[in-house]
Design a protein around this motif. Structure first.
Motif, PDB file in Angstrom:
ATOM      1  N   GLN A  29       0.865  -1.082   0.035  1.00 34.13           N
ATOM      2  CA  GLN A  29      -0.059  -0.046   0.045  1.00 34.13           C
ATOM      3  C   GLN A  29       0.820   1.348  -0.066  1.00 34.13           C
ATOM      4  N   PRO A  30       0.349   2.375  -0.471  1.00 30.92           N
ATOM      5  CA  PRO A  30       1.183   3.698  -0.451  1.00 30.92           C
ATOM      6  C   PRO A  30       1.545   3.988   1.001  1.00 30.92           C
ATOM      7  N   GLY A  31       2.723   4.527   1.084  1.00 31.96           N
ATOM      8  CA  GLY A  31       3.114   4.602   2.304  1.00 31.96           C
ATOM      9  C   GLY A  31       3.799   3.614   3.028  1.00 31.96           C
ATOM     10  N   GLY A  32       3.880   2.291   2.527  1.00 35.09           N
ATOM     11  CA  GLY A  32       4.527   1.103   3.082  1.00 35.09           C
ATOM     12  C   GLY A  32       5.753   1.096   2.743  1.00 35.09           C
ATOM     13  N   SER A  33       6.239  -0.202   2.941  1.00 36.47           N
ATOM     14  CA  SER A  33       7.811  -0.415   3.068  1.00 36.47           C
ATOM     15  C   SER A  33       8.089  -1.762   2.215  1.00 36.47           C
ATOM     16  N   LEU A  34       9.244  -1.938   1.766  1.00 36.20           N
ATOM     17  CA  LEU A  34       9.675  -3.398   1.148  1.00 36.20           C
ATOM     18  C   LEU A  34      10.965  -3.321   0.987  1.00 36.20           C
ATOM     19  N   ARG A  35      11.637  -4.591   1.135  1.00 39.40           N
ATOM     20  CA  ARG A  35      12.983  -4.744   1.205  1.00 39.40           C
ATOM     21  C   ARG A  35      13.077  -5.573  -0.029  1.00 39.40           C
ATOM     22  N   LEU A  36      13.827  -5.171  -0.918  1.00 37.95           N
ATOM     23  CA  LEU A  36      14.203  -6.408  -2.115  1.00 37.95           C
ATOM     24  C   LEU A  36      15.737  -6.823  -1.956  1.00 37.95           C
ATOM     25  N   SER A  37      15.983  -8.117  -2.228  1.00 35.16           N
ATOM     26  CA  SER A  37      17.110  -8.602  -2.170  1.00 35.16           C
ATOM     27  C   SER A  37      17.924  -8.701  -3.564  1.00 35.16           C
ATOM     28  N   CYS A  38      19.259  -8.847  -3.416  1.00 32.93           N
ATOM     29  CA  CYS A  38      19.875  -9.211  -4.852  1.00 32.93           C
ATOM     30  C   CYS A  38      20.770  -9.841  -4.431  1.00 32.93           C
ATOM     31  N   ALA A  39      20.820 -11.470  -4.577  1.00 32.44           N
ATOM     32  CA  ALA A  39      21.766 -12.547  -4.098  1.00 32.44           C
ATOM     33  C   ALA A  39      22.750 -12.651  -5.252  1.00 32.44           C
ATOM     34  N   ALA A  40      23.939 -12.466  -5.080  1.00 29.46           N
ATOM     35  CA  ALA A  40      25.167 -12.428  -6.176  1.00 29.46           C
ATOM     36  C   ALA A  40      26.058 -13.616  -6.018  1.00 29.46           C
ATOM     37  N   SER A  41      26.432 -14.206  -7.057  1.00 32.66           N
ATOM     38  CA  SER A  41      27.460 -15.340  -7.076  1.00 32.66           C
ATOM     39  C   SER A  41      28.480 -15.137  -8.355  1.00 32.66           C
TER      40      SER A  41
END
Length: 124
Positions: free
Chosen positions: A13-25
């Motif tokens: 929802q607007p105002g919310g938060s999210l965390r994206l991950s990027c796993a590298a190798s």
């Protein structure tokens, strides 16, 4: 061969938060620029943030400065994009990308390796 796998996209929802991950190798050089890009429907891909693997220096474009932050977990070779105060305009497919060397901007041609993207939708 460097491989990047993003995760964490969701509907929020607007105002919310999210965390994206990027796993590298597959890193073979000491320093990589890890860029975060996004592409909204009908728009060009835009770079929004970058972090350098060796010294952790971070960079942001004005549109996300103060709302988004990038970080790294060197032990896990994983990079994160924390997104707060999300707006509907943040709706896009988000990509992480890697290029050899330090962060020098957001020209996609400077990033040789790309993840598959993860969808972020900001809507009530």
């Amino acid at each position: 061969q460097v491989q990047l796998v993003e995760s964490g996209g969701d509907l929020v929802q607007p105002g919310g938060s999210l965390r994206l991950s990027c796993a590298a190798s597959g890193f073979t050089f000491r320093t990589y620029a890890i860029g975060w890009f996004r592409q909204a429907p009908g728009k060009e891909r835009e770079g929004i943030s970058c972090i350098t693997t060796s010294d952790g220096a971070t960079y942001y474009v004005d549109g996300v400065k103060g709302r988004f932050s990038v970080s790294r977990d060197n032990a896990k070779n994983t990079f994160y994009l924390q997104m707060n105060s999300l707006k509907p305009d943040d709706t896009a497919v988000y990509y992480c990308a890697a290029g050899v060397g330090y962060c020098q901007g957001y020209d996609p041609y400077d990033y040789s390796y790309w993840g598959q993207g993860t969808q972020v939708t900001v809507s009530s």
